[in-house]
Design an enzyme around this catalytic site. Sequence first.
Site, PDB file in Angstrom:
ATOM      1  N   GLY A  27       5.810  30.224  62.469  1.00 26.84           N
ATOM      2  CA  GLY A  27       6.950  29.964  63.333  1.00 26.84           C
ATOM      3  C   GLY A  27       8.166  30.757  62.880  1.00 26.84           C
ATOM      4  O   GLY A  27       8.057  31.886  62.370  1.00 26.84           O
ATOM      5  N   SER A  28       9.334  30.158  63.025  1.00 28.90           N
ATOM      6  CA  SER A  28      10.581  30.881  62.755  1.00 28.90           C
ATOM      7  C   SER A  28      10.774  31.263  61.303  1.00 28.90           C
ATOM      8  O   SER A  28      11.639  32.081  60.986  1.00 28.90           O
ATOM      9  CB  SER A  28      11.772  30.046  63.227  1.00 28.90           C
ATOM     10  OG  SER A  28      11.778  29.942  64.638  1.00 28.90           O
TER      11      SER A  28
END
Length: 481
Positions: free
Chosen positions: A217-218
């Site tokens: 993810g981020s």
Amino acid sequence: MNRPLRHVWLVISVLFLLLFTSTTYFQVIATDRLNANGHNARTLYNEYGRHRGPIVVDGHPVAISRSSDDTYGYLRSYDPGAMYAPVTGYYSVVYGFTGIERALNDTLSGAADALFYHRISDILSGRQGRGATVELTLDAAAQEAAWDALDGRRGAAVALDPETGAVLAMVSAPSYDPNRLASHDRESVRQAWQELNEDPDRPLSNRAIGGDLYPPGSAFKLVVAASALESGRYTAESEIPGPGTWQLPNSTAVMNNHAGGGTEPCGPEDTSTLADALRQSCNTSFAMLGVDLGEEQLRETAQEFGFGQHLTIPLSVTPSTIGQDLDAAQLATTSIGQYETRVTPLQMAMVAGTFANDGVVMQPQLVQAVRTSDLTTVSALTPKELGQPLTAANAAQMRQMMVGVVEDGTGGAAAIDGVEVGGKTGTAEWGEDRRAHSWFVGYAQQEDQKIAVAVVVEEGGYGSRTAAPIAQDVMEAVIQP
């Protein structure tokens, strides 16, 4: 010589030749195969009848051999078992061994080449042969903090010393009790084995370094930001676009700017600095940035951090990867840690450690030292550089941006009073109707104390709410403000 005597001599010669050939075959050619055969009881008793050296953490043995009143001679026991099981592994008379028990079996059993002269000394002095002691790099306080903070949730936590690569914590949850598999009661061992393998939570997997890898993810935006700085075309203050939504190139798919479907732009007139984009975790900013950098630049940076490399610490680590032959839309989603990007928590801890070590990534290592029973040091940890993904100046920019994430962004739950803490949260989508995985990747430092950490909680939701507080506990166990 008459004919009957010649026949007798011929038969005896043939029998002698067959005896010589078979003896040579079984004692020389087939010896390794026969010794490795699980049905060879003599080999089994010889293997498990040896006194194995202890596995030690901060002076406390977490795996030892005790005398047993049975044909095996010694019983391996673990204390505390489950907290260290993904690292120590188990030593079973039924299912063999895993973890450090397997990776350093020759050392623990005393059969390693490096222990040859020690074995000779034992023989000449009449002492019973003993395996070497393996001292791990783990910090007991950090390990316990990670174990307690995960509290049985599915996930993993890894902490590293950024300057040496020493693994300070490695927790995978849920775990298992290795004593159940080390028992000499074969029936109970088989029952435990069946239960563990049928458990849908996969307690035998070491999620920190293998198993089914995770989309970051981020948290992967740290790699993209580092790649942008190293390209020479960006600084922390460079203005980059960050619209509320962005239609992916050559695709009908539309990317929202924030996890959960948020469509607010990153700044006035749909732009912000690179530092603000990281602080706010702007999806569109990093997707567009990744496309601008290109697959070759991004892949080169990832590889310099250790992606794609087969690491042995001495446990085998599954390589982290990004997709191959990416089109623009795939590159965009890769740049926010989705599509085919898959990582181990160890790899992400290495990423964080690189920024805390002036841009140099160190080889992770789990063994602090190997010592004989008379405390002679056979080997000791020697720090090894794995690569340098970015310059010291760019690493300083990354630390500054990561501190902004913790002080005024999504990573506030990882803050420690009086300590420099930098990091990045992640909320990684991974399946239809599944709650996202929760990530925090970061570092803490105060004077000469440093720690890098990566935490993932499966289906934990927002990294800011679930993974960041766990990371705080682990970092605080090492950094004493």
